[in-house]
Write a protein that holds these residues in place. Structure first.
Motif, mmCIF file in Angstrom:
data_model
loop_
_atom_site.group_PDB
_atom_site.id
_atom_site.type_symbol
_atom_site.label_atom_id
_atom_site.label_comp_id
_atom_site.label_asym_id
_atom_site.label_seq_id
_atom_site.Cartn_x
_atom_site.Cartn_y
_atom_site.Cartn_z
ATOM 1 N N UNK A 164 0.097 -1.167 0.168
ATOM 2 C CA UNK A 164 -0.241 0.277 0.419
ATOM 3 C C UNK A 164 1.174 1.089 0.426
ATOM 4 N N UNK A 165 2.419 1.160 -0.005
ATOM 5 C CA UNK A 165 3.245 2.047 0.165
ATOM 6 C C UNK A 165 3.523 2.371 -1.502
ATOM 7 N N UNK A 166 4.422 3.512 -1.774
ATOM 8 C CA UNK A 166 6.266 2.887 -3.363
ATOM 9 C C UNK A 166 6.791 3.553 -2.702
ATOM 10 N N UNK A 167 7.730 2.980 -3.175
ATOM 11 C CA UNK A 167 9.267 2.722 -3.032
ATOM 12 C C UNK A 167 9.442 3.733 -4.233
ATOM 13 N N UNK A 168 10.513 4.730 -3.930
ATOM 14 C CA UNK A 168 11.206 5.979 -4.565
ATOM 15 C C UNK A 168 12.518 5.648 -4.722
ATOM 16 N N UNK A 169 13.822 5.832 -5.308
ATOM 17 C CA UNK A 169 15.232 5.619 -4.925
ATOM 18 C C UNK A 169 15.462 7.062 -6.035
ATOM 19 N N UNK A 170 16.589 7.392 -5.910
ATOM 20 C CA UNK A 170 17.092 8.797 -6.093
ATOM 21 C C UNK A 170 18.748 8.350 -6.437
ATOM 22 N N UNK A 171 19.346 8.736 -7.343
ATOM 23 C CA UNK A 171 20.068 8.808 -7.224
ATOM 24 C C UNK A 171 21.000 10.362 -7.750
ATOM 25 N N UNK A 172 21.577 10.867 -7.045
ATOM 26 C CA UNK A 172 22.493 11.807 -7.284
ATOM 27 C C UNK A 172 24.165 12.372 -7.154
ATOM 28 N N UNK A 173 24.445 12.796 -7.445
ATOM 29 C CA UNK A 173 26.065 13.364 -7.169
ATOM 30 C C UNK A 173 26.365 14.040 -5.755
ATOM 31 N N UNK A 174 26.745 13.959 -5.050
ATOM 32 C CA UNK A 174 27.209 15.527 -3.969
ATOM 33 C C UNK A 174 28.508 15.435 -3.207
ATOM 34 N N UNK A 175 29.035 16.539 -2.691
ATOM 35 C CA UNK A 175 30.561 16.187 -2.400
ATOM 36 C C UNK A 175 30.623 15.630 -1.397
ATOM 37 N N UNK A 176 31.759 14.940 -1.514
ATOM 38 C CA UNK A 176 31.901 13.816 -0.279
ATOM 39 C C UNK A 176 32.658 14.566 0.890
ATOM 40 N N UNK A 177 31.921 13.377 1.954
ATOM 41 C CA UNK A 177 32.138 12.840 3.545
ATOM 42 C C UNK A 177 32.456 11.827 4.120
ATOM 43 N N UNK A 178 33.619 12.160 4.271
ATOM 44 C CA UNK A 178 34.240 11.443 4.784
ATOM 45 C C UNK A 178 34.341 10.307 5.596
#
Length: 97
Positions: A62-76
């Protein structure tokens, strides 16, 4: 050209909840686990989010699942190691960034 380090960030939306996945999370593996949970009629699925914290969410039809992939600044700090969490309570949501 910039020498700034970047990384890929995957955001998952489950119903109305939004989570930023830790770098070590296997996004394709998580997709398969979610599909399996749906095939089984629904169940809890766990994943690690930014801040190195584990989230367990009930996946149902009964729920939707969405994925978004993006490039972001590095966080070690974003290692996915739940034994070394960082940040505050709200760091697991998109609003924290």
């Amino acid at each position: 050209m910039s020498d700034a380090k970047t990384m890929v960030r995957t955001t998952i939306t489950v119903g109305e909840s939004v989570y930023l996945l830790a770098q070590t999370q296997d996004f394709e593996g998580l997709q398969r686990r979610i599909e399996k949970a749906l095939d089984d009629g629904g169940r809890f699925v766990e994943f690690v989010v930014v801040g190195n914290r584990t989230v367990s969410t009930l996946i149902t039809g009964s729920q939707s699942v969405t994925f978004l992939v993006e490039t972001v600044p590095f966080d070690d700090r974003d290692t996915g190691d739940v034994d070394y969490p960082f940040g505050g309570f709200h760091d697991t949501s998109v609003d924290a960034f």
